[in-house]
Design an enzyme around this catalytic site. Structure first.
Site, mmCIF file in Angstrom:
data_model
loop_
_atom_site.group_PDB
_atom_site.id
_atom_site.type_symbol
_atom_site.label_atom_id
_atom_site.label_comp_id
_atom_site.label_asym_id
_atom_site.label_seq_id
_atom_site.Cartn_x
_atom_site.Cartn_y
_atom_site.Cartn_z
ATOM 1 C CE1 TYR A 190 2.123 -53.958 39.855
ATOM 2 C CE2 TYR A 190 2.845 -55.590 38.253
ATOM 3 C CZ TYR A 190 2.800 -54.274 38.690
ATOM 4 O OH TYR A 190 3.425 -53.294 37.965
ATOM 5 C CB ALA A 242 11.079 -51.039 35.040
ATOM 6 C CE LYS A 272 0.431 -51.775 37.221
ATOM 7 N NZ LYS A 272 0.341 -50.301 37.022
ATOM 8 C CG ASN A 322 4.067 -43.997 36.818
ATOM 9 O OD1 ASN A 322 4.425 -44.965 36.155
ATOM 10 N ND2 ASN A 322 4.692 -43.633 37.937
ATOM 11 C CB THR A 338 11.340 -49.062 39.553
ATOM 12 O OG1 THR A 338 10.805 -50.330 40.001
ATOM 13 C CG2 THR A 338 11.031 -48.876 38.074
#
Length: 247
Positions: free
Chosen positions: A144, A177, A148, A79, A179
């Protein structure tokens, strides 16, 4: 302990906060012995091992120490990762290499270090954290998204390599999300309220994804009972990847 992961040992990278923290807690609630591998130590109750996934020696030591503390490794959740913003011209070579080193090579380092233990397990699994950015073109997220997308491709290739060894490899693809990283981005925006509204609006269900929702998906993918779930990417994005709603 009782639960789907009773007597199982799980390693979660980036488990000190956000999605990783939720995953570690969810696995523990299902009976797993959990080791959190992170650069920082938070107030969780899990075994903590300092680890920088950008450093090979750190990863080797952390995984070996976690396996010794837990009595092996049955489940790995890759993660740990970092964000990046901007178009293709926004980041220089050093930043590209830095983010790729953490988000892609970091997962490979952890998987490589854990494989000897996973091969000894009767239910070995690796779950990588991909992203909606793996499959959908998002503005100002080129670097990014590249990392991914690599995670998604790497997951499928790893699954092909290790399925006959009894090690299942899958990934989860969260939408935007709620976060700590997203909270920091919102705080830096000129209009945080408008920016949050825009992020919520682009997801068909009209809100940010919760860390707990992602954690439940990871638990499903890693569940020892789901032996036929292999090479799967499970979106948790409120329909962002699959749905095309009318405005």
């Amino acid at each position: 302990m009782t639960g789907r992961f009773a007597d199982r040992a799980a390693v979660v990278t980036g488990g000190a906060s956000g999605i990783g923290r939720a995953v570690a807690d969810a696995l523990a609630s299902e009976g797993a012995k959990v080791a959190v591998l992170d650069r920082v130590r938070s107030d969780h109750d899990h075994h903590w091992q300092e680890c920088d996934v950008a450093d090979g020696a750190s990863v080797e030591h952390a995984v070996r120490s976690a396996a010794e503390a837990l009595g092996g490794v049955d489940t790995v959740v890759n993660n740990a990762g970092i964000g990046a913003q901007g178009d293709v011209a926004a980041n220089d070579d050093d930043e590209w290499l830095r983010v790729l080193n953490v988000n892609v090579v970091g997962m490979a380092r952890v998987a490589r270090a854990a494989l000897p233990y996973l091969r000894e397990s009767d239910a070995g699994s690796i779950t990588n954290t991909a992203s909606i950015a793996s499959t959908a073109g998002l503005p100002q997220r080129v670097l990014y998204s590249a990392t991914k997308g690599a995670v998604l491709a790497m997951t499928k290739a790893m699954a092909a390599d290790h399925v006959r060894e009894g090690v299942r490899v899958n990934c989860v693809a969260p939408g935007t999300a709620d976060t700590p990283w997203i909270q920091r981005l919102l705080q830096e925006a000129e209009d945080p309220v408008a920016e949050r509204a825009a992020l919520e609006a682009r997801q068909p269900h009209g809100r940010l994804v919760s860390a707990d929702e992602v954690a439940r998906a990871v638990v499903y993918l890693a569940d020892p009972a789901n032996r036929s779930t292999v090479g799967t990417c499970l979106p948790v994005d409120g329909g962002m990847d699959a749905l095309r709603l009318r405005p």
